[in-house]
Design a protein around this motif. Structure first.
Motif: not given
Length: 581
Positions: A330, A332, A364, A369-371, A373, A493, A497, A500
């Protein structure tokens, strides 16, 4: 990650399947299952894994017991996953991972307490040390779908569990026995630098052909190749980068390339969070930076060498902790580690991928989503293992100002000093000139002062510098800068999230509306077809069917009658909506 040897196979009747020799690896048992010679296999749980087999009388009873046990695992700071064990309602397996022996003992006491309070027998709530890695229903009823929680459980698996002692047997380096690597998803190696080097090897290949072919084989291991598919690549006459292996034969390649590559790659598999920074530097980061300086720095501009090197140091340290193959990266996280901007990091990753230092193995996935990368693997041919004898200079995560201090420290680590300032100027990648001017040396001197404040560097003599081999001392301003960066990244983040999740909620709402409209249209078509069929019957047939259905309806229990009326009412309601649409 959960199971180990001893392992044996079973048939559909749950009886042990005889084999010509004891199975040494789980992959051998899985191969027998895939070939249809066994229905499943039973393996031993690793030391830090606990399992409970719940065979309740009904699902409510079993789920209630599972809720108490999983809540206890959460209290103990462990990881857990549940699955249906087959054989009917109320049959479950709970698998938990607990880090310490006291935690495992406390969890076992909880299991005994639940068994006592539920009035269950040891067979109904059973503490297990062996278990089937595969779910049971497929033994008789064919393949079953994996539980939806498996992907989440894999992503949430604790990193420390991958490095705990597991007592793995050492792979025997027999003449023609190929080692079985850790099972990895097979990923296609993109066209480019790797295949070009195999077809047209450079001068470095002929300097040490055995080492080059070993590292090329290791790249195949990382990509998920097994021994047979890798040998097909080696045996291809177009790949001149494997000429020695073809000349000496498969047995030589298995013994000196394949088995050695499997041992090398698997020893760096999984999380390395409990390894020291010195070990991570010697195993991955140092050889990676040394190789990039040797092969790629001449093609980069001075303005980009230092920023890319710091990003690459963060990438190498992350791979040393999480694995050389398919490592999530990621942006970030890299920003939090290096303090550099997202644009700088994105440009550095793009250039490193273009040059062949990194290989992007996964892009990605916006739907996760955030799970999700981008994932990268390192090109093992880039590593310069002469750097394994060096010591790490300092952490790339220090929030010190300036961009040259980390490259200066890396220079002193890879080429131990003491060095005068002009020598550091040349070794650290600045534009080579016979006599650097004062303005050109200013950036180097600023970086040297930063390293002195960090307690990483000391002056030896009049104008010579060397590393102190001490832990860096981060200033208050640097810590505050890092804290502000971490807080901003956390806000970004959370915002991402939330946005999203809102988009996913809107998409789910639209999908539900489209689904309802489709069901209404189908109900209207079914109703129209039924009416046409009813009209096609004669009056006598209609009368006979009405009488027959009155008798059936009267014989139904009241609950079934009410359910039947509800189904018919819903069907007519959907049919009316479909006609209106």
């Amino acid at each position: 990650m959960l199971f180990a040897v001893p392992v044996f196979c079973i048939d559909a009747a749950n009886s042990r399947v005889a084999t010509d020799r004891p199975l040494r690896f789980l992959s051998e048992a899985a191969a027998l299952v895939n070939r249809g010679q066994a229905a499943s296999y039973v393996a031993t749980l690793r030391e830090f894994v606990c399992a409970v087999d719940v065979d309740g009388t009904d699902d409510d009873w079993s789920v209630s017991a599972l809720e108490h046990m999983t809540a206890r695992v959460d209290e103990l700071g462990g990881w857990w996953v549940t699955r249906k064990s087959g054989g009917g309602a109320g049959r479950w397996h709970l698998i938990a991972v607990l880090r310490t022996q006291p935690a495992r003992e406390a969890f076992r006491e909880t299991v005994d307490t639940v068994r006592l309070h539920w009035g269950a027998t040891p067979q109904q709530i059973d503490w297990r040390r062996t278990l089937r890695p595969l779910s049971a229903p497929h033994r008789r009823t064919g393949e079953v779908e994996l539980p939806s929680s498996v992907e989440w459980a894999k992503n949430d698996f604790p990193s420390w569990a991958s490095v705990m002692p597991v007592g793995r047997r050492r792979v025997l380096m027999e003449r023609e026995t190929a080692a079985t690597p850790w099972q990895r998803p097979l990923r296609e190696i993109p066209l480019g630098e790797f295949w070009d080097r195999l077809r047209n090897p450079g001068a470095d290949y002929y300097q040490d052909r055995s080492r080059s072919e070993l590292l090329s084989t290791a790249r195949l291991v990382v990509a998920g190749y097994d021994a047979e598919s890798a040998w097909r690549v080696v045996a291809d006459a177009r790949h001149r980068g494997f000429s020695r292996s073809r000349q000496r034969g498969r047995s030589w390649w298995v013994k000196f390339c394949w088995n050695a590559a499997v041992e090398f790659v698997d020893s760096r598999r999984g999380s390395r969070t409990e390894r020291s920074p010195v070990d991570r530097w010697k195993r991955v980061t140092g050889p990676l930076l040394a190789g990039v300086r040797k092969f790629f720095w001449p093609g980069w501009t001075v303005a980009t060498r230092h920023s890319r090197e710091r990003v690459l140091a963060a990438v190498g340290d992350r791979m040393a902790r999480q694995g050389l193959g398919n490592c999530p990266m990621p942006q970030r996280d890299l920003e939090n580690d290096t303090g550099q901007s997202r644009n700088t990091i994105a440009a550095a990753l793009a250039q490193l991928t273009k040059d062949g230092v990194l290989v992007k193995t996964k892009t990605y996935d916006q739907s996760q989503g955030t799970k999700s990368s981008n994932e990268y693997s390192v090109n093992l041919l880039v590593l310069d293992f002469s750097a394994e004898s060096t010591e790490p200079p300092c952490s790339h995560t220090l929030g010190a100002p300036g961009r040259s201090w980390f490259s200066l420290a890396t220079t002193l680590a890879l080429t131990p000093g003491p060095h005068p300032t002009p020598r550091l100027y040349h070794l650290s990648g600045y534009t080579p000139t016979p006599t650097p001017t004062r303005s050109q040396l200013a950036n180097v001197e600023t970086g040297l002062r930063t390293l002195v404040r960090l307690r990483v560097l000391r002056r030896r003599g009049t104008d010579r510098w060397e590393l102190t081999a001490q832990a860096p001392r981060e200033t208050v301003r640097a810590r505050q800068r890092k804290q502000r960066t971490a807080a901003r990244i956390e806000r970004e983040r959370r915002s991402f999230k939330a946005g999203w999740q809102a988009r996913r909620t809107e998409l789910n709402r639209r999908w539900e509306e489209q689904r309802e409209r489709a069901l209404a249209r189908r109900a209207a078509q079914d109703q129209s077809r039924c009416e046409a069929w009813w009209k096609s019957l004669s009056e006598e047939e209609r009368r006979a069917r009405r009488v027959e259905w009155r008798v059936r309806f009267a014989a139904m229990p009241p609950a079934l009658r009410a359910a039947r009326v509800e189904v018919l009412a819903e069907r007519r309601f959907l049919a009316a909506r479909g006609v209106a649409a």
